[in-house]
Write a protein that holds these residues in place. Structure first.
Motif, short mmCIF file in Angstrom:
data_model
loop_
_atom_site.label_atom_id
_atom_site.label_comp_id
_atom_site.label_asym_id
_atom_site.label_seq_id
_atom_site.Cartn_x
_atom_site.Cartn_y
_atom_site.Cartn_z
N LYS A 2 -33.10 -5.90 -17.36
CA LYS A 2 -34.09 -4.97 -17.90
C LYS A 2 -34.66 -5.54 -19.20
CE LYS A 2 -34.71 -0.08 -18.90
NZ LYS A 2 -34.06 1.23 -18.93
N ILE A 3 -33.78 -5.99 -20.07
CA ILE A 3 -34.18 -6.69 -21.29
C ILE A 3 -33.90 -8.17 -21.05
CG2 ILE A 3 -33.85 -6.91 -23.78
CD1 ILE A 3 -34.82 -4.12 -22.96
N LYS A 4 -34.94 -8.96 -20.97
CA LYS A 4 -34.78 -10.38 -20.66
C LYS A 4 -34.17 -11.13 -21.84
CE LYS A 4 -37.13 -10.02 -16.76
NZ LYS A 4 -36.39 -9.40 -15.69
N PRO A 5 -33.37 -12.17 -21.55
CA PRO A 5 -32.85 -12.99 -22.64
C PRO A 5 -34.00 -13.59 -23.44
CG PRO A 5 -31.78 -13.54 -20.56
CD PRO A 5 -32.91 -12.62 -20.24
N ILE A 6 -33.80 -13.73 -24.74
CA ILE A 6 -34.84 -14.35 -25.56
C ILE A 6 -34.64 -15.87 -25.62
CG2 ILE A 6 -35.33 -12.30 -26.93
CD1 ILE A 6 -33.68 -13.57 -29.21
N TYR A 7 -33.41 -16.31 -25.40
CA TYR A 7 -33.11 -17.73 -25.38
C TYR A 7 -32.09 -18.01 -24.29
CZ TYR A 7 -34.91 -17.40 -30.16
OH TYR A 7 -35.68 -17.13 -31.25
N TYR A 8 -32.11 -19.24 -23.80
CA TYR A 8 -31.03 -19.79 -22.98
C TYR A 8 -30.47 -20.97 -23.74
CZ TYR A 8 -31.68 -17.20 -18.64
OH TYR A 8 -31.72 -16.22 -17.69
N ILE A 9 -29.15 -21.04 -23.78
CA ILE A 9 -28.45 -22.19 -24.35
C ILE A 9 -27.64 -22.77 -23.21
CG2 ILE A 9 -26.67 -22.95 -25.96
CD1 ILE A 9 -27.65 -20.68 -27.84
N ILE A 10 -27.91 -24.03 -22.88
CA ILE A 10 -27.26 -24.68 -21.74
C ILE A 10 -26.47 -25.87 -22.26
CG2 ILE A 10 -27.64 -25.80 -19.52
CD1 ILE A 10 -30.42 -24.27 -19.49
N TYR A 11 -25.15 -25.75 -22.18
CA TYR A 11 -24.26 -26.81 -22.68
C TYR A 11 -24.04 -27.90 -21.65
CZ TYR A 11 -22.97 -24.32 -26.90
OH TYR A 11 -23.00 -23.70 -28.12
N ASN A 12 -23.82 -29.11 -22.16
CA ASN A 12 -23.45 -30.23 -21.30
C ASN A 12 -21.99 -30.11 -20.89
OD1 ASN A 12 -22.11 -30.97 -23.66
ND2 ASN A 12 -23.05 -32.99 -23.80
N SER A 13 -21.51 -31.10 -20.16
CA SER A 13 -20.16 -31.04 -19.59
C SER A 13 -19.06 -30.88 -20.63
CB SER A 13 -19.89 -32.28 -18.74
OG SER A 13 -20.00 -33.44 -19.54
N ASN A 14 -19.18 -31.55 -21.76
CA ASN A 14 -18.11 -31.48 -22.76
C ASN A 14 -18.49 -30.67 -24.01
OD1 ASN A 14 -19.89 -33.33 -23.75
ND2 ASN A 14 -18.41 -34.98 -24.01
N TYR A 15 -19.51 -29.85 -23.90
CA TYR A 15 -19.92 -28.91 -24.96
C TYR A 15 -20.35 -29.60 -26.26
CZ TYR A 15 -17.46 -25.61 -21.95
OH TYR A 15 -17.02 -24.88 -20.88
N THR A 16 -20.76 -30.85 -26.19
CA THR A 16 -21.15 -31.55 -27.42
C THR A 16 -22.66 -31.52 -27.65
OG1 THR A 16 -21.22 -33.63 -26.20
CG2 THR A 16 -19.17 -33.10 -27.39
N SER A 17 -23.40 -31.18 -26.63
CA SER A 17 -24.85 -31.06 -26.75
C SER A 17 -25.33 -29.87 -25.94
CB SER A 17 -25.55 -32.33 -26.25
OG SER A 17 -25.18 -33.44 -27.02
#
Length: 156
Positions: free
Chosen positions: A98-113
């Motif tokens: 209903k309320i769309k996300p304002i951002y997406y954060i997509i992590y790489n395999s080891n969470y470093t980027s």
């Protein structure tokens, strides 16, 4: 200098009327899916203290941020992302919000980027693609966007 007593004699009454408006706005936002925080209202005891009682807004709303982890993706800021596009989310998942996300954060395999996607700035660029989902073992529809519309950040 502003003379509050002279220029604003109805201050306390105005505050009471404002509280009614804040309450109505809070209920409206809450009824429409927003998480709302009503900031406290403090009334100055003396006009000399007026500047100490200014606020930063009557309401605060919390907006969703969607966080994804892609266990097989390897990328970083220096080396970039090896694909032209990034899958944002499954269409039915994004569409049901209903309320769309304002951002997406997509992590790489080891969470470093991470890849940072500003939904408002990129939504018109999103494409619907059908791809095989090896985790669900079937074809699914996804939203994806050109990686050039995103920001890659290192976050070790």
């Amino acid at each position: 200098m502003y003379d509050y007593e002279k220029e604003d004699p109805n201050f306390k009454n105005d505050i009471e009327l404002s509280k009614i408006a804040v309450d109505k706005a809070s209920r409206f936002l809450s009824n429409n899916g927003f998480q709302v925080v009503v900031e406290p209202t403090f009334i100055r005891d003396d006009v000399k203290n007026a500047s100490e009682f200014s606020d930063t807004g009557d309401l605060k709303i919390m907006l969703p941020v969607e966080v994804k982890h892609r266990p097989t993706l390897k990328f970083n800021k220096k080396d970039g992302f090896k694909y032209k596009t990034i899958i944002i989310d499954a269409c039915h998942i994004f569409d049901k919000h209903k309320i769309k996300p304002i951002y997406y954060i997509i992590y790489n395999s080891n969470y470093t980027s991470m890849i940072f996607v500003n939904v408002k700035e990129t939504l018109k660029e999103w494409l619907i693609v059908e791809k095989y989902d090896r985790y669900k073992n079937r074809n699914r529809r996804f939203y994806e966007v050109d990686i050039s519309k995103c920001v890659i950040m290192d976050c070790a």
